[in-house]
Write a protein that holds these residues in place. Structure first.
Motif, PDB file in Angstrom:
ATOM      1  N   ASP A 272       0.882  -1.394  -0.058  1.00 32.03           N
ATOM      2  CA  ASP A 272       0.009   0.044  -0.040  1.00 32.03           C
ATOM      3  C   ASP A 272       0.666   1.227  -0.026  1.00 32.03           C
ATOM      4  N   PRO A 273       0.844   1.983  -0.925  1.00 36.40           N
ATOM      5  CA  PRO A 273       1.621   3.219  -1.286  1.00 36.40           C
ATOM      6  C   PRO A 273       1.265   4.128  -0.116  1.00 36.40           C
ATOM      7  N   ASN A 274       0.295   4.250   0.352  1.00 33.32           N
ATOM      8  CA  ASN A 274      -0.087   5.145   1.607  1.00 33.32           C
ATOM      9  C   ASN A 274       0.630   4.930   2.845  1.00 33.32           C
ATOM     10  N   VAL A 275       0.502   3.618   3.055  1.00 30.22           N
ATOM     11  CA  VAL A 275       1.123   3.438   4.019  1.00 30.22           C
ATOM     12  C   VAL A 275       2.641   3.444   4.176  1.00 30.22           C
ATOM     13  N   ILE A 276       3.155   3.062   3.190  1.00 25.56           N
ATOM     14  CA  ILE A 276       4.583   3.195   2.884  1.00 25.56           C
ATOM     15  C   ILE A 276       5.112   4.576   3.108  1.00 25.56           C
ATOM     16  N   ARG A 277       4.228   5.433   2.386  1.00 25.92           N
ATOM     17  CA  ARG A 277       4.692   6.881   2.780  1.00 25.92           C
ATOM     18  C   ARG A 277       4.502   7.437   3.869  1.00 25.92           C
ATOM     19  N   ILE A 278       3.756   7.109   4.912  1.00 28.27           N
ATOM     20  CA  ILE A 278       3.370   7.094   6.469  1.00 28.27           C
ATOM     21  C   ILE A 278       4.540   6.793   7.149  1.00 28.27           C
ATOM     22  N   TRP A 279       4.998   5.621   6.697  1.00 30.87           N
ATOM     23  CA  TRP A 279       6.236   4.879   7.490  1.00 30.87           C
ATOM     24  C   TRP A 279       7.581   5.520   7.288  1.00 30.87           C
ATOM     25  N   ILE A 280       7.664   5.818   5.994  1.00 31.35           N
ATOM     26  CA  ILE A 280       9.052   6.538   5.847  1.00 31.35           C
ATOM     27  C   ILE A 280       8.951   7.931   6.052  1.00 31.35           C
ATOM     28  N   LYS A 281       7.842   8.600   6.100  1.00 31.37           N
ATOM     29  CA  LYS A 281       7.936   9.964   6.615  1.00 31.37           C
ATOM     30  C   LYS A 281       8.169  10.080   7.995  1.00 31.37           C
ATOM     31  N   LYS A 282       7.467   9.011   8.979  1.00 27.79           N
ATOM     32  CA  LYS A 282       7.691   9.195  10.311  1.00 27.79           C
ATOM     33  C   LYS A 282       8.894   8.461  10.758  1.00 27.79           C
ATOM     34  N   HIS A 283       9.655   7.504  10.087  1.00 28.78           N
ATOM     35  CA  HIS A 283      10.821   7.094  10.514  1.00 28.78           C
ATOM     36  C   HIS A 283      11.909   7.124   9.277  1.00 28.78           C
ATOM     37  N   PRO A 284      12.348   8.151   8.969  1.00 24.60           N
ATOM     38  CA  PRO A 284      13.317   8.376   7.749  1.00 24.60           C
ATOM     39  C   PRO A 284      14.555   7.702   7.723  1.00 24.60           C
ATOM     40  N   ASP A 285      14.840   7.407   8.781  1.00 27.18           N
ATOM     41  CA  ASP A 285      16.188   6.678   8.861  1.00 27.18           C
ATOM     42  C   ASP A 285      16.349   5.308   9.278  1.00 27.18           C
ATOM     43  N   CYS A 286      15.027   4.638   8.944  1.00 33.63           N
ATOM     44  CA  CYS A 286      15.241   3.005   8.937  1.00 33.63           C
ATOM     45  C   CYS A 286      15.579   2.591   7.778  1.00 33.63           C
ATOM     46  N   ASN A 287      15.739   1.205   7.646  1.00 34.81           N
ATOM     47  CA  ASN A 287      16.183   0.357   6.454  1.00 34.81           C
ATOM     48  C   ASN A 287      14.887  -0.170   6.018  1.00 34.81           C
ATOM     49  N   LEU A 288      15.037  -0.414   4.860  1.00 32.88           N
ATOM     50  CA  LEU A 288      13.740  -1.337   4.008  1.00 32.88           C
ATOM     51  C   LEU A 288      14.082  -2.963   3.906  1.00 32.88           C
ATOM     52  N   ALA A 289      12.905  -3.401   4.072  1.00 32.23           N
ATOM     53  CA  ALA A 289      13.061  -5.030   3.876  1.00 32.23           C
ATOM     54  C   ALA A 289      11.933  -5.460   3.154  1.00 32.23           C
ATOM     55  N   VAL A 290      12.224  -6.654   2.453  1.00 34.07           N
ATOM     56  CA  VAL A 290      11.088  -6.979   1.569  1.00 34.07           C
ATOM     57  C   VAL A 290      10.857  -8.530   1.943  1.00 34.07           C
ATOM     58  N   ALA A 291       9.445  -8.676   2.410  1.00 31.97           N
ATOM     59  CA  ALA A 291       9.001  -9.745   2.852  1.00 31.97           C
ATOM     60  C   ALA A 291       9.058 -10.852   1.515  1.00 31.97           C
ATOM     61  N   THR A 292       9.926 -12.085   1.964  1.00 28.67           N
ATOM     62  CA  THR A 292      10.239 -12.983   0.843  1.00 28.67           C
ATOM     63  C   THR A 292       8.977 -14.327   0.845  1.00 28.67           C
ATOM     64  N   GLY A 293       9.165 -15.191   0.310  1.00 29.75           N
ATOM     65  CA  GLY A 293       8.143 -16.181   0.025  1.00 29.75           C
ATOM     66  C   GLY A 293       6.861 -15.991  -0.691  1.00 29.75           C
ATOM     67  N   GLU A 294       5.924 -16.766  -0.487  1.00 26.82           N
ATOM     68  CA  GLU A 294       4.583 -16.957  -1.161  1.00 26.82           C
ATOM     69  C   GLU A 294       4.186 -15.269  -1.249  1.00 26.82           C
ATOM     70  N   VAL A 295       4.145 -14.526  -0.363  1.00 29.61           N
ATOM     71  CA  VAL A 295       3.623 -13.191  -0.207  1.00 29.61           C
ATOM     72  C   VAL A 295       3.955 -12.068  -1.305  1.00 29.61           C
ATOM     73  N   SER A 296       5.254 -12.501  -1.671  1.00 32.85           N
ATOM     74  CA  SER A 296       5.806 -11.539  -2.836  1.00 32.85           C
ATOM     75  C   SER A 296       6.242 -12.138  -3.770  1.00 32.85           C
ATOM     76  N   GLY A 297       6.473 -13.562  -3.609  1.00 35.19           N
ATOM     77  CA  GLY A 297       6.614 -14.440  -5.086  1.00 35.19           C
ATOM     78  C   GLY A 297       8.045 -14.456  -5.091  1.00 35.19           C
ATOM     79  N   LEU A 298       8.792 -14.193  -4.149  1.00 35.80           N
ATOM     80  CA  LEU A 298      10.274 -14.302  -3.883  1.00 35.80           C
ATOM     81  C   LEU A 298      11.038 -15.398  -3.063  1.00 35.80           C
ATOM     82  N   THR A 299      11.868 -16.020  -3.695  1.00 35.04           N
ATOM     83  CA  THR A 299      12.466 -16.855  -3.035  1.00 35.04           C
ATOM     84  C   THR A 299      13.992 -16.552  -2.984  1.00 35.04           C
ATOM     85  N   ILE A 300      14.838 -16.604  -1.831  1.00 39.39           N
ATOM     86  CA  ILE A 300      16.016 -16.081  -1.490  1.00 39.39           C
ATOM     87  C   ILE A 300      16.743 -17.185  -1.184  1.00 39.39           C
ATOM     88  N   ILE A 301      18.127 -17.065  -1.520  1.00 36.73           N
ATOM     89  CA  ILE A 301      18.962 -18.260  -1.263  1.00 36.73           C
ATOM     90  C   ILE A 301      20.456 -17.457  -0.667  1.00 36.73           C
TER      91      ILE A 301
END
Length: 120
Positions: A79-108
């Motif tokens: 959700d772009p609106n949620v993402i914008r709010i998170w980053i505006k409130k917490h600009p020094d944080c890092n970003l992570a991507v949920a892997t697996g079925e929810v995003s269709g990504l498999t990581i090794i």
């Protein structure tokens, strides 16, 4: 009190650096979300190399979910609106991507180094 990823308490950046970082963080978060990859915030790393979560014995420095994502990867969103709010409130944080079925990504992730035998 643990360090928070806020302008007042987070890692020290100049206003220009903070703005540039926030713009890039938002840009990449929205790109990832646009691909259907669910994102969430993780703690940043302080200039001294410690985790911004404030735990002096933290073993996951800059790699574990921020308090804005109490469910960890289960709080991840596209959700772009949620993402914008998170980053505006917490600009020094890092970003992570949920892997697996929810995003269709498999990581090794193969770790090689002292006490890590990924090449075995």
């Amino acid at each position: 009190m643990p360090a928070l990823c806020t302008e007042e308490e987070g890692p020290q950046m100049t206003k220009k650096e903070r703005t540039a970082y926030q713009v890039k963080l938002l840009e990449f978060a929205l790109k990832y979300a646009g691909r259907g990859w669910r994102v969430f915030l993780i703690w940043g790393v302080n200039p001294d190399g410690s985790c911004a979560c404030g735990k002096p014995d933290c073993t996951d420095i800059g790699k574990h979910p921020h308090s804005s994502a109490p469910g960890g990867f289960k709080s991840a969103t596209t959700d772009p609106n949620v993402i914008r709010i998170w980053i505006k409130k917490h600009p020094d944080c890092n970003l992570a991507v949920a892997t697996g079925e929810v995003s269709g990504l498999t990581i090794i992730d193969i770790d090689i180094g002292d006490d890590k035998h990924g090449d075995a």
